[in-house]
Scaffold this motif. Structure first.
Motif, mmCIF file in Angstrom:
data_model
loop_
_atom_site.group_PDB
_atom_site.id
_atom_site.type_symbol
_atom_site.label_atom_id
_atom_site.label_comp_id
_atom_site.label_asym_id
_atom_site.label_seq_id
_atom_site.Cartn_x
_atom_site.Cartn_y
_atom_site.Cartn_z
ATOM 1 N N GLY A 273 0.889 -1.161 -0.375
ATOM 2 C CA GLY A 273 -0.017 -0.350 -0.034
ATOM 3 C C GLY A 273 1.096 1.276 -0.052
ATOM 4 N N LEU A 274 2.102 1.268 0.592
ATOM 5 C CA LEU A 274 2.722 2.323 0.546
ATOM 6 C C LEU A 274 3.431 2.258 -0.776
ATOM 7 C CD1 LEU A 274 4.164 4.651 2.166
ATOM 8 C CD2 LEU A 274 6.212 2.850 3.003
ATOM 9 N N LEU A 275 3.483 1.568 -1.030
ATOM 10 C CA LEU A 275 4.689 1.757 -2.542
ATOM 11 C C LEU A 275 3.235 2.521 -3.698
ATOM 12 C CD1 LEU A 275 6.296 -1.353 -3.456
ATOM 13 C CD2 LEU A 275 7.575 0.771 -3.324
ATOM 14 N N ILE A 276 2.225 2.068 -3.611
ATOM 15 C CA ILE A 276 1.335 1.932 -4.407
ATOM 16 C C ILE A 276 0.429 3.671 -3.939
ATOM 17 C CG2 ILE A 276 -1.808 1.633 -5.345
ATOM 18 C CD1 ILE A 276 -0.748 -1.086 -4.264
ATOM 19 N N VAL A 277 0.388 3.780 -2.964
ATOM 20 C CA VAL A 277 0.117 4.943 -2.440
ATOM 21 C C VAL A 277 1.544 6.408 -3.223
ATOM 22 C CG1 VAL A 277 -0.498 6.932 -0.372
ATOM 23 C CG2 VAL A 277 -1.467 4.498 -0.302
ATOM 24 N N GLY A 278 1.872 5.636 -2.741
ATOM 25 C CA GLY A 278 3.471 6.920 -3.095
ATOM 26 C C GLY A 278 3.592 7.410 -4.209
ATOM 27 N N SER A 279 3.262 6.280 -5.107
ATOM 28 C CA SER A 279 3.862 6.414 -6.597
ATOM 29 C C SER A 279 2.563 7.070 -7.300
ATOM 30 C CB SER A 279 3.219 5.131 -7.838
ATOM 31 O OG SER A 279 1.766 4.150 -6.788
ATOM 32 N N GLY A 280 1.319 7.108 -6.256
ATOM 33 C CA GLY A 280 -0.052 8.381 -6.614
ATOM 34 C C GLY A 280 0.564 9.139 -6.222
ATOM 35 N N VAL A 281 0.908 9.705 -4.718
ATOM 36 C CA VAL A 281 1.389 10.834 -5.035
ATOM 37 C C VAL A 281 2.814 11.481 -5.716
ATOM 38 C CG1 VAL A 281 2.814 12.345 -2.447
ATOM 39 C CG2 VAL A 281 1.328 10.427 -1.988
ATOM 40 N N TRP A 282 3.586 10.428 -6.084
ATOM 41 C CA TRP A 282 4.626 10.709 -6.784
ATOM 42 C C TRP A 282 4.105 11.647 -8.053
ATOM 43 C CZ3 TRP A 282 10.238 10.100 -6.686
ATOM 44 C CH2 TRP A 282 10.767 9.959 -7.717
ATOM 45 N N MET A 283 2.971 10.799 -8.766
ATOM 46 C CA MET A 283 2.380 11.937 -10.214
ATOM 47 C C MET A 283 1.877 13.140 -9.335
ATOM 48 S SD MET A 283 0.812 8.842 -12.751
ATOM 49 C CE MET A 283 -0.217 7.385 -10.608
ATOM 50 N N LEU A 284 1.299 12.718 -8.607
ATOM 51 C CA LEU A 284 0.867 14.404 -8.470
ATOM 52 C C LEU A 284 1.730 15.484 -7.864
ATOM 53 C CD1 LEU A 284 -1.809 13.748 -5.739
ATOM 54 C CD2 LEU A 284 -2.409 14.333 -8.179
ATOM 55 N N ARG A 285 2.900 15.454 -7.646
ATOM 56 C CA ARG A 285 3.488 16.234 -6.857
ATOM 57 C C ARG A 285 4.759 16.728 -8.248
ATOM 58 N NH1 ARG A 285 1.531 19.134 -2.580
ATOM 59 N NH2 ARG A 285 1.239 18.237 -1.171
ATOM 60 N N HIS A 286 5.156 15.264 -9.290
ATOM 61 C CA HIS A 286 5.727 15.342 -10.162
ATOM 62 C C HIS A 286 5.652 16.220 -11.570
ATOM 63 C CE1 HIS A 286 8.657 13.566 -6.545
ATOM 64 N NE2 HIS A 286 9.439 14.589 -7.344
ATOM 65 N N ASP A 287 4.657 16.166 -11.629
ATOM 66 C CA ASP A 287 4.163 16.267 -13.119
ATOM 67 C C ASP A 287 2.787 16.298 -13.224
ATOM 68 O OD1 ASP A 287 4.500 15.516 -16.127
ATOM 69 O OD2 ASP A 287 3.791 13.371 -16.352
ATOM 70 N N ARG A 288 2.310 17.747 -12.790
ATOM 71 C CA ARG A 288 1.595 18.781 -12.306
ATOM 72 C C ARG A 288 0.959 19.372 -14.271
ATOM 73 N NH1 ARG A 288 2.612 22.616 -7.190
ATOM 74 N NH2 ARG A 288 2.390 20.742 -6.072
ATOM 75 N N PRO A 289 0.247 19.547 -14.628
ATOM 76 C CA PRO A 289 -0.609 20.052 -15.875
ATOM 77 C C PRO A 289 0.226 21.171 -15.807
ATOM 78 C CG PRO A 289 -2.635 20.096 -14.081
ATOM 79 C CD PRO A 289 -0.836 19.172 -13.280
ATOM 80 N N GLN A 290 1.030 21.772 -16.859
ATOM 81 C CA GLN A 290 1.149 23.259 -16.926
ATOM 82 C C GLN A 290 0.110 23.669 -17.459
ATOM 83 O OE1 GLN A 290 4.264 23.598 -17.447
ATOM 84 N NE2 GLN A 290 4.162 21.290 -16.536
ATOM 85 N N ARG A 291 -1.295 23.805 -17.769
ATOM 86 C CA ARG A 291 -1.940 24.319 -18.455
ATOM 87 C C ARG A 291 -3.841 24.109 -17.552
ATOM 88 N NH1 ARG A 291 -3.908 23.404 -24.855
ATOM 89 N NH2 ARG A 291 -4.460 21.611 -24.584
ATOM 90 N N PRO A 292 -5.106 24.830 -16.608
ATOM 91 C CA PRO A 292 -5.372 23.849 -16.386
ATOM 92 C C PRO A 292 -6.189 23.704 -17.540
ATOM 93 C CG PRO A 292 -5.231 26.835 -15.862
ATOM 94 C CD PRO A 292 -4.198 25.860 -17.185
ATOM 95 N N ALA A 293 -6.850 22.051 -16.215
ATOM 96 C CA ALA A 293 -7.755 21.008 -16.994
ATOM 97 C C ALA A 293 -8.981 21.893 -16.794
ATOM 98 C CB ALA A 293 -7.855 19.524 -16.535
ATOM 99 N N PRO A 294 -9.625 20.817 -17.678
ATOM 100 C CA PRO A 294 -11.738 21.463 -17.354
ATOM 101 C C PRO A 294 -12.084 20.573 -15.784
ATOM 102 C CG PRO A 294 -11.152 20.615 -19.707
ATOM 103 C CD PRO A 294 -9.599 19.881 -19.507
ATOM 104 N N ALA A 295 -12.643 21.346 -15.447
ATOM 105 C CA ALA A 295 -13.354 20.889 -14.457
ATOM 106 C C ALA A 295 -13.634 19.736 -14.535
ATOM 107 C CB ALA A 295 -13.677 21.598 -14.149
ATOM 108 N N LEU A 296 -13.854 18.125 -13.489
ATOM 109 C CA LEU A 296 -14.365 17.340 -13.659
ATOM 110 C C LEU A 296 -15.646 16.726 -12.628
ATOM 111 C CD1 LEU A 296 -11.018 14.519 -13.751
ATOM 112 C CD2 LEU A 296 -12.502 15.914 -16.296
ATOM 113 N N PRO A 297 -16.644 17.007 -13.211
ATOM 114 C CA PRO A 297 -17.973 16.653 -11.951
ATOM 115 C C PRO A 297 -17.169 15.649 -10.685
ATOM 116 C CG PRO A 297 -18.022 14.837 -13.643
ATOM 117 C CD PRO A 297 -16.732 15.665 -14.096
ATOM 118 N N SER A 298 -17.273 15.683 -9.610
ATOM 119 C CA SER A 298 -17.018 15.054 -8.308
ATOM 120 C C SER A 298 -17.782 13.920 -8.484
ATOM 121 C CB SER A 298 -17.589 15.433 -6.909
ATOM 122 O OG SER A 298 -16.971 15.062 -5.588
#
Length: 306
Positions: A273-298
């Protein structure tokens, strides 16, 4: 958009708590009631909350892409079925951690479907995430042979597949968001899923006992509350800032599994679980979109109350 990190984080963590409670209640009712009956009541009783969200903006069902909404609802319904099936047969924490593979499948599916070229950081995250899946699989505390072992292994594969189906749902939402508002997408999803699950009810109906009936009402209400809280969270702060708090769902799932069902996560599940969660956090922190993405429904995090 205002940016209140503390408020957004608290709201998102609270949404994950309600989602974990939804899964816990589905685990309670799953052995006695048909899957589609549970999902019908989930959609029916969450519909007022979806209407509440839609009422805050321009509420409209007008669409030029009904086929897209229909397909998105079919895939979303499949994801919900997979969640009910797996929470009934696997520990809540294990099902929850496997649902976090959705971002990993999203990277893989973006190559053939969106013709994207994932960055080096994303490939590293995918590698680490699937290493975590292997660790969780190797440490499953179930019989390796016999009928019980076969059922548990089958449920594990369904839980993993749910991550892929959830990723496909996310991609469909992104495509619809190019021309449709988030409220239109959310409304069509709720309406179509409720109708779709109502159609087979005369053939599968099992009258719930009083306790199960109360659970079904709570499943829908909690799913709706989770959706409201998640919507408010992403309206309060940037997704890249509060995204990691979505992984608090693992803590809530483990706590509910322990207190409600006597499920104690093993070391392999925690490490994977630590590896899976860590991979998700890695993507959030290191590959942010360069321009705002369309709003997604929750939508609920099946892995999302998928």
């Amino acid at each position: 958009m205002r940016h209140d990190l503390k408020r957004g984080a608290m709201l998102l963590a609270s949404a994950m708590l309600f989602t974990a409670m939804v899964n816990g209640l589905q685990k309670v009712t799953g052995p006695r009631l048909p899957v589609l009956e549970i999902i019908f009541f989930r959609n029916l009783f969450s519909l007022p909350f979806v209407m509440m969200i839609a009422a805050r903006t321009k509420m409209t069902l007008k669409t030029r892409h009904f086929g897209g909404h229909l397909m998105r609802s079919v895939v979303g319904l499949a994801s919900m079925v997979m969640v009910v099936v797996t929470v009934t047969r696997l520990p809540l924490a294990e099902q929850q951690v496997l649902s976090y593979t959705q971002p990993l499948f999203l990277v893989l599916l973006s190559i053939p479907l969106l013709h994207e070229r994932p960055s080096r950081h994303r490939w590293i995250a995918v590698f680490l995430g699937f290493c975590g899946v292997v660790v969780v699989a190797m440490g499953r505390d179930v019989p390796k042979v016999g009928v019980v072992g076969a059922v548990a292994g089958w449920a594990y594969l369904v839980a993993l597949a749910q991550g892929a189906v959830g990723a496909l749902t996310t991609m469909q939402i992104r495509q619809l968001s190019a021309t449709e508002s988030s409220t239109t997408i959310a409304l069509w999803q709720a309406i179509l899923m409720t109708i779709a699950t109502a159609m087979p009810l005369p053939f599968i109906w099992t009258t719930p006992q009083m306790g199960d009936a109360l659970c079904l009402v709570a499943v829908g209400a909690f799913a709706g509350i989770a959706q409201v809280l998640q919507t408010e969270a992403f309206a309060s702060a940037q997704v890249s800032a509060i995204g990691p708090f979505a992984y608090s769902g693992l803590l809530w799932a483990a706590l509910i599994g322990w207190l409600g069902f006597g499920e104690i996560p093993g070391l392999a599940m925690l490490a994977g679980g630590l590896l899976i969660v860590g991979s998700g956090v890695w993507m959030l922190r290191h590959d942010r979109p360069q321009r705002p993405a369309p709003a997604l429904p929750s939508t609920p995090v099946e892995g999302t109350p998928s």
